[in-house]
Scaffold this active site. Structure first.
Site, mmCIF file in Angstrom:
data_model
loop_
_atom_site.group_PDB
_atom_site.id
_atom_site.type_symbol
_atom_site.label_atom_id
_atom_site.label_comp_id
_atom_site.label_asym_id
_atom_site.label_seq_id
_atom_site.Cartn_x
_atom_site.Cartn_y
_atom_site.Cartn_z
ATOM 1 N N SER A 1 -2.976 -7.703 2.883
ATOM 2 C CA SER A 1 -3.397 -7.555 4.278
ATOM 3 C C SER A 1 -3.912 -8.877 4.827
ATOM 4 C CB SER A 1 -4.484 -6.476 4.400
ATOM 5 O OG SER A 1 -3.953 -5.208 4.129
ATOM 6 N N ARG B 1 -1.800 -6.396 -8.334
ATOM 7 C CA ARG B 1 -0.747 -7.368 -8.066
ATOM 8 C C ARG B 1 -0.711 -8.483 -9.092
ATOM 9 N NH1 ARG B 1 -2.479 -9.133 -2.358
ATOM 10 N NH2 ARG B 1 -4.426 -8.881 -3.453
ATOM 11 N N HIS C 1 0.839 -1.205 0.000
ATOM 12 C CA HIS C 1 0.000 0.000 0.000
ATOM 13 C C HIS C 1 0.874 1.257 0.000
ATOM 14 C CE1 HIS C 1 -3.100 -2.596 2.317
ATOM 15 N NE2 HIS C 1 -3.572 -2.427 1.093
ATOM 16 N N LYS D 1 -18.158 -6.820 7.710
ATOM 17 C CA LYS D 1 -16.799 -7.352 7.737
ATOM 18 C C LYS D 1 -16.230 -7.288 9.152
ATOM 19 C CE LYS D 1 -12.547 -6.978 5.074
ATOM 20 N NZ LYS D 1 -11.834 -6.286 4.021
#
Length: 150
Positions: free
Chosen positions: A127, A90, A17, A41
């Site tokens: 993460s 990514r 990040h 979440k």
């Protein structure tokens, strides 16, 4: 003024990040690192911890602001007058997923999504993996900024 939003949960912020944010700095006058809040979440770290870590990492960068939001990202962009969304990619799977979201966002509001390809050495970092390392008492220090103390 060119304002961009870099949205995410940042649970926790990773070196990946940080790299995307730093590489975005020359492109924009202001970057808002925006933590999306989703009541469905379950986060490992509190919103306050995540916001403080980002502020600590970028304390010497006046172009960076930290905020939170609960709406659609594109709606938040309109609230803060941001014309751009920054996303890091990514993998090709990330691209396919992010492309669809970018197209929906563009259909809803006049916001451009800017994609930056992850540095190869940082591409494996997520993460999710960092949280798994932390939950299992591993050492995530190679993957997170030194300011992330938990």
């Amino acid at each position: 003024m060119k304002i961009a939003v870099f949205p995410g949960s940042f649970d926790p912020i990773t070196n990946g990040h940080v790299d995307i944010i730093k590489r975005s700095l020359p492109l924009f006058d202001k970057i808002i690192v925006a933590i999306g809040q989703n009541s469905e979440k379950k986060y490992l770290f509190t919103l306050e911890q995540r916001m403080q870590w980002i502020k600590d990492v970028f304390k010497d960068e006046p172009k960076i602001a930290v905020d939170k939001y609960t709406s659609l990202t594109v709606k938040f962009c309109m609230e803060v007058k941001a014309g751009f969304i920054i996303r890091g990619l990514r993998s090709s799977a990330d691209f396919e997923y992010e492309k669809s979201i970018a197209q929906f966002n563009k259909a809803m509001e006049p916001v451009e999504t800017v994609f930056l390809i992850s540095e190869p050495s940082l591409a494996p970092i997520s993460s999710t993996i960092v949280r798994d390392i932390i939950r299992n008492q591993g050492d995530p220090s190679a993957f997170i900024p030194r300011q992330v103390k938990y």
